[in-house]
Design a protein around this motif. Structure first.
Motif, PDB file in Angstrom:
ATOM      1  N   LEU A  55      32.673  45.054  40.979  1.00  0.00           N
ATOM      2  CA  LEU A  55      32.750  43.657  40.215  1.00  0.00           C
ATOM      3  C   LEU A  55      34.288  43.589  39.712  1.00  0.00           C
ATOM      4  N   SER A  56      34.600  44.992  38.998  1.00  0.00           N
ATOM      5  CA  SER A  56      36.107  44.929  38.649  1.00  0.00           C
ATOM      6  C   SER A  56      37.183  44.571  39.650  1.00  0.00           C
ATOM      7  N   GLN A  57      37.011  44.826  40.922  1.00  0.00           N
ATOM      8  CA  GLN A  57      37.725  44.692  42.008  1.00  0.00           C
ATOM      9  C   GLN A  57      37.624  43.345  42.552  1.00  0.00           C
ATOM     10  N   GLU A  58      36.368  42.669  42.090  1.00  0.00           N
ATOM     11  CA  GLU A  58      36.165  41.401  42.868  1.00  0.00           C
ATOM     12  C   GLU A  58      37.058  40.155  42.355  1.00  0.00           C
ATOM     13  N   SER A  59      37.998  39.619  43.139  1.00  0.00           N
ATOM     14  CA  SER A  59      38.864  38.454  42.754  1.00  0.00           C
ATOM     15  C   SER A  59      38.222  37.162  42.372  1.00  0.00           C
ATOM     16  N   SER A  60      37.312  37.068  42.971  1.00  0.00           N
ATOM     17  CA  SER A  60      36.709  35.879  42.491  1.00  0.00           C
ATOM     18  C   SER A  60      35.685  35.743  41.393  1.00  0.00           C
ATOM     19  N   ILE A  61      35.382  36.829  40.651  1.00  0.00           N
ATOM     20  CA  ILE A  61      34.579  36.892  39.407  1.00  0.00           C
ATOM     21  C   ILE A  61      35.766  36.789  38.448  1.00  0.00           C
ATOM     22  N   GLU A  62      35.599  35.570  37.576  1.00  0.00           N
ATOM     23  CA  GLU A  62      36.409  35.446  36.401  1.00  0.00           C
ATOM     24  C   GLU A  62      36.127  36.110  35.054  1.00  0.00           C
ATOM     25  N   LEU A  63      34.875  36.641  35.207  1.00  0.00           N
ATOM     26  CA  LEU A  63      34.285  37.569  33.923  1.00  0.00           C
ATOM     27  C   LEU A  63      34.805  38.779  33.989  1.00  0.00           C
ATOM     28  N   GLN A  64      35.237  39.222  32.758  1.00  0.00           N
ATOM     29  CA  GLN A  64      35.586  40.590  32.499  1.00  0.00           C
ATOM     30  C   GLN A  64      34.364  41.478  32.433  1.00  0.00           C
ATOM     31  N   VAL A  65      34.604  42.727  33.153  1.00  0.00           N
ATOM     32  CA  VAL A  65      33.464  43.714  33.284  1.00  0.00           C
ATOM     33  C   VAL A  65      34.328  44.950  32.890  1.00  0.00           C
ATOM     34  N   PRO A  66      33.625  45.819  32.099  1.00  0.00           N
ATOM     35  CA  PRO A  66      34.399  47.159  31.868  1.00  0.00           C
ATOM     36  C   PRO A  66      34.849  47.911  33.221  1.00  0.00           C
ATOM     37  N   SER A  67      36.089  48.406  32.999  1.00  0.00           N
ATOM     38  CA  SER A  67      36.310  49.355  33.974  1.00  0.00           C
ATOM     39  C   SER A  67      36.246  50.751  33.865  1.00  0.00           C
ATOM     40  N   LEU A  68      36.010  51.491  34.790  1.00  0.00           N
ATOM     41  CA  LEU A  68      35.627  52.875  34.432  1.00  0.00           C
ATOM     42  C   LEU A  68      37.170  53.559  34.655  1.00  0.00           C
ATOM     43  N   ILE A  69      37.168  54.673  33.952  1.00  0.00           N
ATOM     44  CA  ILE A  69      38.352  55.686  33.459  1.00  0.00           C
ATOM     45  C   ILE A  69      37.953  56.979  34.236  1.00  0.00           C
ATOM     46  N   SER A  70      38.807  57.414  35.084  1.00  0.00           N
ATOM     47  CA  SER A  70      38.621  58.512  35.799  1.00  0.00           C
ATOM     48  C   SER A  70      38.750  59.544  35.273  1.00  0.00           C
TER      49      SER A  70
END
Length: 793
Positions: A74-89
């Motif tokens: 979801l975080s990589q999907e450009s069509s989604i305008e909504l923020q989703v939390p990204s994972l920290i490795s």
């Protein structure tokens, strides 16, 4: 023995050490709420905010890997305008690592970006733009989720709507069964458990049978008001977090869950749901079956939440917040219970334009086709004809979901689509339908039920398919019994559309396109005590009109045409909802029988308990006809009619010529007829018709006292007329005024029409599912309209 905590046990210092060692992160920790996990917020020296999530010791690594997969996608999907939390490795490159807590328990740990913003629950989201943006965002997310597959998506989850009925049945006993507050949002006045049971029953009846048809995929499954971030300035949803409840389930559950929370503490649930559905559909098109199940699914999500929180309160009775937090859900569920489900579904179908894909024609297209390929003799009601696509109880619905109170349809006697009647027809149709040349129980049962409502002298039934067929057969019986043909009929009467029926219907043969009365017909005066030759609702008036029947009989005799029969509606229908004065039929029948004729009571419009005091309107005149014809209400919309007569007349018809009707008395029709009689008896509908009819007449008479245009109010039970006049002395018909009222009532959602020789009588004969609330709605609407200029005489 020391108990082991399910929640990981780590001090801030221990956790900071792990973060530095595994992630190279330093900063300050603060607590975040969680049910059984350990959540902390890390603020780094440069002001960056992260969330540290350490799962409870029972959490599956597969489940968390599933969450991480989705979050990354979801975080990589450009069509989604909504923020989703990204994972920290972590330093190892993993986004999910295993650690030990202070009890040496193995726990799974993740670090994700902190989403800053204001949550939905703490924001004024009354503007529909918030809901529209949520619908659009969920649609974007679901389009991506549909492309993902993972074994953990198919795990058991109690919040999966597919298990909701089982969850509610298991936990609903923990609900404190209080009476609901009678507030603006809740007008049920019922108990909480009743509301839950209604939601459960609706779900199991309307959703369970469609499980195989509903599109399924991975869904977010938890768009609640504490998992959504909003941008107040733009009035839209801007972020979403907590992916722990994702599951492969019904796609429409995404909207159902979001709607359940969006309508809490709001008073416009229908508008909110409509806005969300429309926005979702524009991005991710829905299917009609999904619209069909949405309302019961929203109710069920609320029922699950209330059942589980009640169980939690039983385990932690000191936590009063659990009950306080339920208040919004109870109000929401109560509000949903007030929504007309059929209207709701049709409106959503219209908003999404899904109905245009199902239906072949728009209203004007149908009108044009009718003119070209169907007989122009088929009339249409109203200046702007209605396209009616559904009915239930006393209501009809157009293709846009607009609901109309049906006050004219005495055909669907016990209510449109009465469940018992529909089920009876479906059951029998799925088993057998044939003709009367084979033995079958249904025709015997139906005859027994029908005859039980009749005087004992009327003991033989013959089944047909319409009132016209019934009256035509009655003529054959009368002619065979008397060996005569001449008839006396009432002015303005209508008895059907077959040739033989037109011949005895002045409404037709004296109307437009008619050829006049046959030479073997004589007409008698309409026994109208309001505008007829003899006036007053008393026995003297009845006797005078009865004498006019004798006059017609004598006129036939002078032409050497002995009387065959006198046919008369027990209450005049198209003649203007005319209630016969007392003693009329008794006098008329006596004269007919003195002349050797047969008395036929046409109960096609008025029978089956509609008059309230009796099954049949002729009984209100204390007479027993020789032949009774029954039609419209007998099948509740199914083509079913009957002739009931004496054994003597029936025997005279047995001449060697077989009487056979292909469809008359078939098992399906008889099953439906039995169900209609059962519905009248078991539903107490005769008493209801009497009580509500009196209430309606009382209300109309109160309006009559205020508005001179109402000249007369008359009726028996739920067969009522209100005659409009310009002048109460001259009785000049107020045709323009009543036409105005009819059109205005339609615009207010009430369907009525006119009758009478001048078309100036309101014809009130609704299905017996009509309620006191319906009556109040009609009376208040009529009062408002009567104040308008167009209704003035």
């Amino acid at each position: 023995m020391t108990s082991i905590s399910v929640t990981p046990q780590l001090s801030h210092g221990q956790l900071l050490n792990i973060l530095n060692e595994q992630y190279g992160l330093v900063g300050e920790l603060s607590d975040l709420p969680s049910y059984i996990d350990l959540n902390r917020k890390l603020t780094t020296a440069d002001g960056k905010q992260l969330v540290v999530k350490i799962a409870n010791i029972h959490q599956s690594a597969d489940d968390l890997a599933f969450e991480n997969l989705v979050i990354n996608r979801l975080s990589q999907e450009s069509s989604i305008e909504l923020q989703v939390p990204s994972l920290i490795s972590a330093k190892s490159g993993d986004d999910l690592i295993e650690i030990k807590d202070e009890q040496n328990q193995s726990c799974l740990m993740r670090v994700i970006a902190f989403l800053d913003g204001k949550i939905w629950a703490e924001t004024d989201t009354s503007q529909l733009s918030f809901v529209e943006s949520l619908g659009e965002s969920l649609a974007q997310i679901d389009k991506t989720l549909a492309t993902i597959e993972h074994p953990a998506a198919h795990r058991y989850l109690k919040w999966d709507i597919r298990h909701s009925n089982i969850i509610v049945r298991k936990y609903k006993s923990y609900i404190q069964n209080e009476v609901l507050d009678n507030t603006e949002e809740n007008q049920t006045g019922g108990t909480k458990i009743n509301l839950i049971n209604q939601a459960l029953q609706s779900y199991e009846a309307q959703v369970l049978p469609l499980y195989e048809e509903l599109p399924s995929q991975i869904i977010y499954n938890d768009a609640n008001d504490y998992n959504l971030l909003v941008n107040e300035e733009k009035q839209q949803v801007c972020g979403l977090f907590d992916f722990g409840d994702m599951v492969s389930s019904f796609r429409i559950a995404e909207i159902a869950i979001a709607s359940a929370y969006a309508i809490m503490n709001k008073t416009n649930a229908e508008e909110i749901i409509g806005a969300m559905v429309q926005a979702y559909h524009q991005v991710n098109p829905l299917k009609p079956v999904e619209i069909k199940v949405l309302l019961p699914m929203i109710k069920m999500r609320l029922a699950v939440s209330l059942s589980l929180s009640s169980y939690q309160y039983s385990q932690s009775p000191e936590n009063d917040y659990l009950l306080i937090s339920q208040q919004g859900a109870w109000k929401a569920l109560s509000q949903l219970d007030q929504i007309d489900a059929i209207s709701f579904e049709l409106k959503l179908m219209w908003l999404t334009e899904l109905n245009s894909k199902q239906e072949l024609e728009q209203p004007q297209d149908i009108i044009d086709y009718r003119k070209k390929h169907l007989s122009e003799n088929l009339s249409l009601a109203y200046d702007e004809p209605l396209k009616i696509v559904a009915g239930r109880g006393a209501y009809l619905y157009n293709e846009k979901g607009t609901r109309y109170l049906d006050m004219v349809n005495n055909v669907c006697h016990v209510g449109h689509c009465h469940p018992g009647v529909v089920a009876a027809g479906q059951r029998q149709m799925s088993t057998l339908n044939t003709n009367t040349r084979y033995l079958h129980d249904n025709i015997v049962r139906f005859a027994e039920k029908l005859l039980s409502t009749m005087p004992k002298e009327l003991s033989v039934c013959m089944f047909v398919n319409s009132g016209s067929e019934a009256n035509e057969l009655a003529l054959r019986l009368a002619r065979k019994y008397t060996n005569r043909k001449a008839m006396v009929v009432v002015e303005g009467a209508y008895h059907g559309n077959a040739n033989a029926c037109i011949d005895i219907s002045p409404y037709k043969f004296d109307g437009p396109g008619g050829d006049g009365a046959p030479d073997w017909i004589k007409q008698t005066l309409v026994p109208d005590p309001y505008r007829g030759k003899y006036r007053g609702r008393n026995e003297e008036t009845g006797l005078q009109y009865g004498k006019d029947v004798k006059r017609a009989i004598e006129a036939l005799a002078q032409e050497d045409q002995p009387l065959c029969a006198f046919i008369c509606e027990s209450i005049q229908g198209v003649g203007g909802q005319v209630i016969h004065p007392p003693g009329y039929l008794k006098s008329a029948y006596a004269h007919v029988r003195d002349a050797g004729g047969v008395c036929i009571a046409d109960e096609v419009q008025v029978g089956m308990g509609r008059v309230g005091t009796h099954w049949w309107a002729f009984q209100t005149q204390d007479v027993v006809p020789d032949i009774v014809t029954i039609g419209k209400p007998l099948g509740n919309g199914h083509p079913l009619a009957a002739v009931v007569t004496t054994q003597e007349i029936a025997d005279s018809f047995v001449t060697g010529m077989e009487y056979f009707n292909t469809f008359g008395g078939n098992p399906v029709s008889c099953a439906i007829g039995c169900a209609v009689i059962d519905a009248v008896e078991q539903g107490g509908l005769m008493a209801h018709a009497l009580q509500l009819g009196e209430y309606l007449q009382q209300g109309l008479r109160q309006l009559q006292s205020k508005f001179p245009v109402i000249g007369d109010v008359r009726g028996l039970g739920m067969f009522i007329g209100a005659e409009f006049v310009k002048d109460r002395d001259t009785l000049e018909p107020a045709v323009e005024q009543i036409d105005y009222v009819i059109e205005r009532l339609k615009s207010e959602g009430i369907l009525l029409t006119t009758e009478g020789p001048f078309h100036n009588v309101l014809k009130i004969k609704p299905p017996l599912a009509f309620s006191k609330q319906d009556a109040d709605f009609f009376l208040s609407s009529l009062e408002m309209i009567l104040t308008e200029q167009g209704a003035q005489p």
